[in-house]
Motif scaffolding. Structure first.
Motif, PDB file in Angstrom:
ATOM      1  N   LEU A 257      59.256  78.180  60.839  1.00  0.00           N
ATOM      2  CA  LEU A 257      58.189  77.777  60.875  1.00  0.00           C
ATOM      3  C   LEU A 257      57.812  76.375  60.580  1.00  0.00           C
ATOM      4  N   SER A 258      58.511  75.880  59.487  1.00  0.00           N
ATOM      5  CA  SER A 258      58.474  74.676  59.091  1.00  0.00           C
ATOM      6  C   SER A 258      58.785  73.521  60.371  1.00  0.00           C
ATOM      7  N   ILE A 259      60.011  74.137  60.968  1.00  0.00           N
ATOM      8  CA  ILE A 259      60.533  73.358  62.038  1.00  0.00           C
ATOM      9  C   ILE A 259      59.825  73.174  63.224  1.00  0.00           C
ATOM     10  N   SER A 260      58.975  74.434  63.517  1.00  0.00           N
ATOM     11  CA  SER A 260      57.988  74.343  64.674  1.00  0.00           C
ATOM     12  C   SER A 260      56.901  73.412  64.265  1.00  0.00           C
ATOM     13  N   PHE A 261      56.235  73.235  63.101  1.00  0.00           N
ATOM     14  CA  PHE A 261      55.468  72.214  62.679  1.00  0.00           C
ATOM     15  C   PHE A 261      55.876  70.846  62.803  1.00  0.00           C
ATOM     16  N   MET A 262      57.106  70.536  62.506  1.00  0.00           N
ATOM     17  CA  MET A 262      57.725  69.322  62.786  1.00  0.00           C
ATOM     18  C   MET A 262      57.889  68.946  64.177  1.00  0.00           C
ATOM     19  N   VAL A 263      58.195  70.063  65.039  1.00  0.00           N
ATOM     20  CA  VAL A 263      58.322  69.898  66.448  1.00  0.00           C
ATOM     21  C   VAL A 263      56.797  69.362  66.803  1.00  0.00           C
ATOM     22  N   GLY A 264      55.817  70.062  66.312  1.00  0.00           N
ATOM     23  CA  GLY A 264      54.613  69.891  66.869  1.00  0.00           C
ATOM     24  C   GLY A 264      53.970  68.681  66.832  1.00  0.00           C
ATOM     25  N   ILE A 265      54.234  68.144  65.502  1.00  0.00           N
ATOM     26  CA  ILE A 265      53.713  66.578  65.163  1.00  0.00           C
ATOM     27  C   ILE A 265      54.670  65.525  66.028  1.00  0.00           C
ATOM     28  N   VAL A 266      55.876  65.896  66.117  1.00  0.00           N
ATOM     29  CA  VAL A 266      56.738  64.721  67.020  1.00  0.00           C
ATOM     30  C   VAL A 266      56.332  64.693  68.257  1.00  0.00           C
ATOM     31  N   TYR A 278      47.571  68.270  70.385  1.00  0.00           N
ATOM     32  CA  TYR A 278      48.508  68.415  71.421  1.00  0.00           C
ATOM     33  C   TYR A 278      49.648  69.030  71.133  1.00  0.00           C
ATOM     34  N   GLY A 279      50.189  68.929  69.738  1.00  0.00           N
ATOM     35  CA  GLY A 279      51.215  69.630  69.114  1.00  0.00           C
ATOM     36  C   GLY A 279      51.025  70.955  69.136  1.00  0.00           C
ATOM     37  N   ALA A 280      49.966  71.423  68.500  1.00  0.00           N
ATOM     38  CA  ALA A 280      49.576  72.961  68.242  1.00  0.00           C
ATOM     39  C   ALA A 280      49.530  73.708  69.736  1.00  0.00           C
ATOM     40  N   ILE A 281      49.054  73.012  70.848  1.00  0.00           N
ATOM     41  CA  ILE A 281      49.150  73.380  72.150  1.00  0.00           C
ATOM     42  C   ILE A 281      50.435  73.955  72.556  1.00  0.00           C
ATOM     43  N   PHE A 282      51.171  72.750  72.260  1.00  0.00           N
ATOM     44  CA  PHE A 282      52.637  72.933  72.752  1.00  0.00           C
ATOM     45  C   PHE A 282      53.334  73.946  72.014  1.00  0.00           C
TER      46      PHE A 282
END
Lengths: 336, 290
Positions: A257-266, A278-282
């Motif tokens: 889950l943490s990694i998803s968040f990190m992916v989202g912001i990057v 945008y990250g959340a949509i991704f």
């Protein structure tokens, strides 16, 4: 970075850009408000999840994007928020309008406390320490001394809030509007925070810690407070997430889950407010599509997107959109 | 008493595992100045490679050598293709790339080999002189391998020109380049060596924990706790840290807090070290001139 506009031309471009941005935000909000009338309840659930994720991503972005502290342990704060709301509403019958702020506050306290040792760490070390936090979280939640509260491995069910009698909408729609309202509020606060003096200080600490200390910023205090605020955002998201999912269980809060968040912001754009959306949509849509191919695909795709993003669009989707907008309407180009 | 000795022995045997991964982390830190997140996953991938060769019937030590060689190449290649073009950009982007690498390695393994756990052959189990009541023969063998590895790395960094050049490249790339060190090549070498050390760790770990795509995630955390406890820039510290972490984890797990909480021991050790003695037990205190 914006430079003081001195030319009348710049002023006009600024004004134009601002009115365009407000128009886009206004149109999106109107669409968001009308959405429940037009789309299926599954879509409403999906959009609600994306809104909740956007709050979490904004929290992580404040910490990582603006303050330069890398965390891949935010699933822990998300879990703290989720469990606070679950325990308060289920075990104590506390109403939601108290439980959700309480979840934010609890996360703030935990975030602040974790931020203290985190001060000693920079860059990848902080990432590893937060990684340890993320890996330990599910175990801590299952621990037998706390399992009367947390429900152990099985977790517990959370009820959706009741719709006030005078509103002609169903529970899912009410929850959607509730999340939207909280998200809009938190985004406005977050935007003002990062655009104001505090935001400048956060970025100064990130980019030039020595200079910022010399200018009278208490680097340590600011960093721990930022950790707290970031955790608070993520905690509120966790609280809403638990209500939306109607369920909390330790294994929903793994480090993935943490990694998803990190992916989202990057991918969305680190160090930007709109990047969180945008990250959340991704992260809300892409894994669903990808997992239709194979269980392993979403993570491979995440990994490839991350690396591609670093090389091809280090400013994320936000950067690409600003660039495109600048190409189409040259008057809008940001003056550097 | 017998029971305690037994637990100690178990602790010592996982200590070897943590020590070797901690060693790989220290390795890459000393040679590149970064902490590679994907270290564990790269090691896991190497181990799967070794498993495939063993499964095809190749002799163990040949597979061992080939895996180390291939991991070296893969590590150097990653450095050349992904890390060097970054040119030491922001830390956040570096971590992002490491994370990406982590996910790619993990899902490649899941994709190709699946998520089932599978046994992994140990070269030591059949050796008669290693049989004893306390330690499994594999654990003793793995310990010996770690010791040899550690000594070899120590000698390499301390007494060879290349080792010196590698340390210099991390310490001060610009000056190193001026005195004629091929800094880029040193970084490549560092990545290759770290990948090899990781591969050895993976092959030593796999017989104990069984091979599966997620086997390294928790070990990475313990390895990191060990490296931090021992001092992130000190190979000896990393190894000693590995044993301390493992013994503590095992004793606390069995006698005090229960098995499910072992991960928390690592977390507490990491935070405790950072709060009380951030440079670790045997590390150098880093003084930065402003």
């Amino acid at each position: 970075m914006t430079v003081m506009s001195t030319m009348p031309d710049d002023n006009r471009a600024d004004a134009l850009r601002r009115s365009l941005i407000y128009t886009v935000i206004g149109v999106s909000l109107v669409l968001a408000l009308l959405a429940p009338a037009f789309v299926s309840s599954y879509r409403i659930f999906q959009i609600t999840t994306i809104i909740v994720d956007a709050i979490a991503l904004l929290g992580l972005n404040i910490l990582t994007g603006y303050n330069g502290q890398i965390s891949i342990g935010h699933s822990a704060f998300y879990a703290i928020g989720a469990y606070t709301v679950a325990i308060l509403t289920v075990k104590f019958g506390v109403p939601y309008w108290i439980a959700i702020p309480a979840a934010g506050l609890t996360s703030y306290i935990f975030g602040f406390l974790f931020g203290l040792p985190a001060l000693r760490l920079g860059g990848a070390y902080l990432a590893l320490a937060t990684f340890a936090l993320a890996v330990a979280t599910p175990q801590l939640l299952k621990y037998k001394l706390v399992d009367t509260w947390t429900g152990g491995t099985l977790g517990m069910s959370v009820k959706k809030p009741d719709v006030p009698a005078w509103l002609p909408i169903n529970q899912d729609q009410f929850l959607y509007y509730l999340c939207l309202l909280i998200a809009v509020g938190m985004f406005i606060v977050g935007r003002n925070l990062v655009r104001g003096r505090v935001g400048d200080a956060m970025m100064a600490v990130r980019d030039q810690p020595i200079a910022s200390a010399a200018m009278g910023i208490d680097n340590s205090l600011l960093k721990t407070k930022t950790f707290g605020v970031s955790a608070m955002y993520t905690g509120v998201a966790g609280a809403l997430g638990a209500i939306v999912a109607q369920y909390v269980a330790p294994d929903s809060f793994t480090f993935m889950l943490s990694i998803s968040f990190m992916v989202g912001i990057v991918i969305g754009g680190a160090g930007t407010v709109s990047g969180a959306i945008y990250g959340a949509i991704f992260i809300g849509l892409v894994p669903d599509l990808a997992s239709q191919i194979s269980k392993a695909v979403p993570w491979a795709l995440y990994g490839c997107c991350l690396i591609a993003c670093v090389f091809l669009m280090p400013t994320g989707i936000h950067g690409v959109i600003s660039l495109l907008a600048g190409k189409i309407l040259p008057g809008l180009r940001t003056k550097q | 008493m017998q029971e305690l000795l037994h637990q100690l022995a178990t602790g010592v045997s996982s200590g070897g595992i943590y020590a070797s991964l901690a060693l790989a982390l220290v390795m890459i830190y000393r040679s590149t100045g970064h902490v590679n997140f994907a270290q564990g996953e790269m090691a896991m991938l190497s181990t799967f490679l070794a498993w495939t060769m063993l499964d095809a019937g190749a002799p163990y030590w040949a597979v061992f050598a080939v895996t180390i060689g291939m991991s070296f190449l893969a590590g150097a290649l990653i450095e050349r293709l992904l890390i060097r073009p970054m040119g030491g950009k922001q830390e956040m982007l570096m971590v992002t790339v490491f994370l990406g690498l982590f996910m790619i390695c993990n899902s490649i393994a899941g994709w190709v080999w699946g998520y089932d756990t599978r046994p992994f052959e140990s070269p030591f189990d059949s050796l008669a002189f290693l049989q004893n009541p306390y330690e499994g023969p594999h654990d003793l063998g793995a310990m010996a391998v770690t010791m040899i590895l550690m000594a070899a790395l120590f000698l390499f960094f301390q007494f060879t020109r290349t080792g010196l050049a590698m340390r210099a490249s991390t310490e001060n790339p610009t000056s190193s380049r001026l005195v004629g060190i091929a800094v880029g090549r040193m970084f490549g070498l560092g990545w290759g060596m770290a990948a090899s050390v990781g591969a050895i760790a993976g092959m030593m770990v796999a017989p104990t924990v069984f091979l599966e795509p997620n086997m390294m995630a928790t070990i990475l955390v313990y390895g990191f706790a060990a490296a931090l406890l021992g001092g992130i820039d000190n190979p000896w510290g990393a190894v000693i840290g590995g044993y301390i972490v493992a013994i503590l984890e095992n004793l606390l797990g069995v006698y005090v807090i229960g098995n499910e909480m072992r991960m928390t021991v690592a977390l507490v050790l990491i935070i405790g070290t950072l709060v009380i003695k951030p440079e670790g037990l045997f590390g150098r205190r880093n003084v930065v001139r402003v």
